[in-house]
Write an enzyme that holds these catalytic residues in place. Sequence first.
Site, short mmCIF file in Angstrom:
data_model
loop_
_atom_site.label_atom_id
_atom_site.label_comp_id
_atom_site.label_asym_id
_atom_site.label_seq_id
_atom_site.Cartn_x
_atom_site.Cartn_y
_atom_site.Cartn_z
N LYS A 186 8.53 0.85 -4.74
CA LYS A 186 8.18 1.97 -4.68
C LYS A 186 7.45 2.37 -3.48
O LYS A 186 6.12 2.15 -3.60
CB LYS A 186 7.61 2.49 -5.99
N GLU A 261 -4.73 -4.40 -4.28
CA GLU A 261 -5.65 -4.24 -3.04
C GLU A 261 -5.91 -2.61 -3.07
O GLU A 261 -5.04 -1.75 -3.13
CB GLU A 261 -4.75 -4.27 -1.83
N CYS A 295 -7.73 0.86 5.05
CA CYS A 295 -8.63 0.10 3.78
C CYS A 295 -9.78 -0.29 4.15
O CYS A 295 -10.87 -0.24 3.49
CB CYS A 295 -7.69 -0.56 2.70
N GLU A 393 -14.85 7.09 -0.47
CA GLU A 393 -14.03 6.77 0.60
C GLU A 393 -13.55 7.97 1.34
O GLU A 393 -12.72 8.88 0.39
CB GLU A 393 -12.88 5.57 0.16
P1 NAD Z 1 -2.43 6.30 -3.96
O1 NAD Z 1 -3.11 5.36 -4.87
O2 NAD Z 1 -2.65 7.75 -4.24
O3 NAD Z 1 -0.89 5.84 -4.13
C1 NAD Z 1 -0.53 4.59 -3.73
C2 NAD Z 1 0.97 4.37 -4.47
O4 NAD Z 1 1.02 4.19 -5.84
C3 NAD Z 1 2.02 5.15 -4.07
O5 NAD Z 1 3.26 4.79 -3.95
C4 NAD Z 1 1.83 6.38 -5.15
O6 NAD Z 1 3.03 7.03 -5.26
C5 NAD Z 1 1.89 5.27 -6.32
N1 NAD Z 1 1.28 5.88 -7.47
C6 NAD Z 1 0.37 6.90 -7.80
N2 NAD Z 1 0.16 6.97 -8.96
C7 NAD Z 1 0.87 6.12 -9.76
C8 NAD Z 1 0.94 5.87 -11.02
N3 NAD Z 1 0.33 6.53 -12.15
N4 NAD Z 1 1.68 4.84 -11.44
C9 NAD Z 1 2.13 4.19 -10.36
N5 NAD Z 1 2.31 4.40 -9.25
C10 NAD Z 1 1.61 5.42 -8.66
O7 NAD Z 1 -3.02 5.73 -2.50
P2 NAD Z 1 -2.72 6.32 -1.25
O8 NAD Z 1 -3.34 7.44 -1.05
O9 NAD Z 1 -1.24 6.19 -1.07
O10 NAD Z 1 -3.25 5.02 -0.17
C11 NAD Z 1 -4.39 5.02 0.24
C12 NAD Z 1 -5.41 4.37 -0.57
O11 NAD Z 1 -4.92 2.92 -0.44
C13 NAD Z 1 -6.80 4.19 -0.05
O12 NAD Z 1 -7.60 4.29 -1.10
C14 NAD Z 1 -6.92 2.76 0.49
O13 NAD Z 1 -8.14 2.30 0.71
C15 NAD Z 1 -5.93 2.08 -0.03
N6 NAD Z 1 -5.37 0.92 0.57
C16 NAD Z 1 -5.84 -0.45 0.09
C17 NAD Z 1 -5.45 -1.70 1.12
C18 NAD Z 1 -6.05 -3.00 0.71
O14 NAD Z 1 -5.47 -3.78 1.03
N7 NAD Z 1 -7.02 -2.91 -0.06
C19 NAD Z 1 -4.57 -1.34 1.87
C20 NAD Z 1 -4.32 0.01 2.36
C21 NAD Z 1 -4.63 1.14 1.50
#
Ligand code: NAD
Length: 501
Positions: A186, A261, A295, A393
């Site tokens: 997804k 992550e 991230c 962040e």
């Molecule tokens: P997000 O949490 O908004 O979304 C990530 C994914 O989760 C998307 O596909 C989204 O559709 C899905 N999602 C959202 N709500 C959900 C739910 N209730 N149930 C299941 N899936 C759901 O994150 P984002 O804004 O897309 O990405 C940015 C974030 O990701 C930042 O906080 C960043 O630090 C983090 N990130 C972490 C790493 C790492 O390896 N630690 C790497 C890249 C990004």
Amino acid sequence: MPQYETRVPAELPDKIQHYIDGEFVDSADGDTFDVINPVTNETYIQGAAGKKEDIDRAVAAAKRAFEEGSWSSALPRERSRVLHRIADIVEERGSRLAELETFDTGLPITQARSQGKRAAENFRFFADLIVAQADDTYKVPGRQINYVNRKPIGVAGLITPWNTPFMLESWKLAPAIATGNSVVLKPAEFTPLSAGLWAGIFEEAGLPTGVFNLVNGIGEQAGDALVKHPEVPLISFTGESKTGQIIFANSAPHLKGLSMELGGKSPAIVFADADMEAAINATIFGVFSLNGERCTAGSRILVERSIYDEFVERYAAQAKRVKVGFPHESATEVGALVHPEHFEKVMSYVELGKSEGRLVAGGGRPEGFEDGNFIEPTVFADVPPTARIFQEEIFGPVVAITPFDTEEEALQLANDTKYGLAAYVWTNDLKRSHNFAQAVEAGMVWLNSNNVRDLRTPFGGVKASGLGHEGGYRSIDFYTDQQAVHINLGEVHNPVFGKAD
Ligand code: NAD
């Protein structure tokens, strides 16, 4: 003044669909969502908005493929060959992939190309690892042999974010598939374009039908249904810490295996004895590459007081020279942020920062970029640890710089957030570098270096930055069960109950 322009890649698909059991399909209810070009903020395509019914179909296909066994029972060498072919194809299609990724995400084209190479490398790495891997055996002389029978688990649910989407998808797809699982991916709804490429790549490489399934859609709908599906025992999630908490709670009733992550607010600590030129170059790259949507961005820079003024002055001057531009231009160093909602969030932190710290570079839209999600590389100095721009962040091209007087204070400042993903330490003092690295609360530490990661090393965060580690054998551990098999070699070794007199 730059000419306002956008470069639309040739032959875009008419719409973004799911890919279930070897076929591109719309959502069962026909629902769609808008996908936006970050340079114009115009909707350029519709994505299929998956719901429970679509997830159910995808999971059923993945489960059937898993049970049918042509992939889950294949020899490691057979799987490895397919994975190498996947890596070859990703490399061959590198320019198309980068073109689509840049258009959809706003990432600078040169950086999108590097991310594509890394995606190929993720497949190559696991292709090599599964044929080299051995499992443990334990011998009790004359009595027992015990061995580990490693088995794929079943259907893995992979949920990914919008920053470097294709590369982060590869990070999960490669080990999940390498170990024999089937998957339902997804991808993030802001950036679904490149994920569709996987279908053609996998088909051409010879991955059996049903092993890879893709359901697009909104997190709270498609993602939620995947997390709650009882036949998906594993969820690998990368995204925000808050979303991680929701997924954690929703997985609890099924006791799913989770790898998370999450977010970060990583410190770069610069001591007075460091190579200042190298530290500035690395910390500029560390927070402004990938538009700051990274991230592991070093978004807090802690600088020893004796070099603080010089550091801030040189850092600000260099940040002002970082080239903001259209994502498709090769000279661009910072492109357009992914989405207007995210742009508004980052801009609100820029405004907040003006009252919390001293603005020394950037602070708004770059001149000539009146539309789209462009933000100047922004630097705040003298930021106190209580400031929200120090604690939260931002996930954009915004950095907070704070002075420190002693090593103890530096450590205390470094650890003073809820996150613990990465840390970057700049010093030429051998003892201090190791002692500091070992004391800092971060899953990954780089000494006198930017974020350059060997794929064999553990990747993951502590505190609010994550749960569990992936990378190398740890990914194999996450995506497999280690069944212990105990073989008796001697006398049956147990007390006899109910013995005849
Ligand atoms: P997000 O949490 O908004 O979304 C990530 C994914 O989760 C998307 O596909 C989204 O559709 C899905 N999602 C959202 N709500 C959900 C739910 N209730 N149930 C299941 N899936 C759901 O994150 P984002 O804004 O897309 O990405 C940015 C974030 O990701 C930042 O906080 C960043 O630090 C983090 N990130 C972490 C790493 C790492 O390896 N630690 C790497 C890249 C990004």
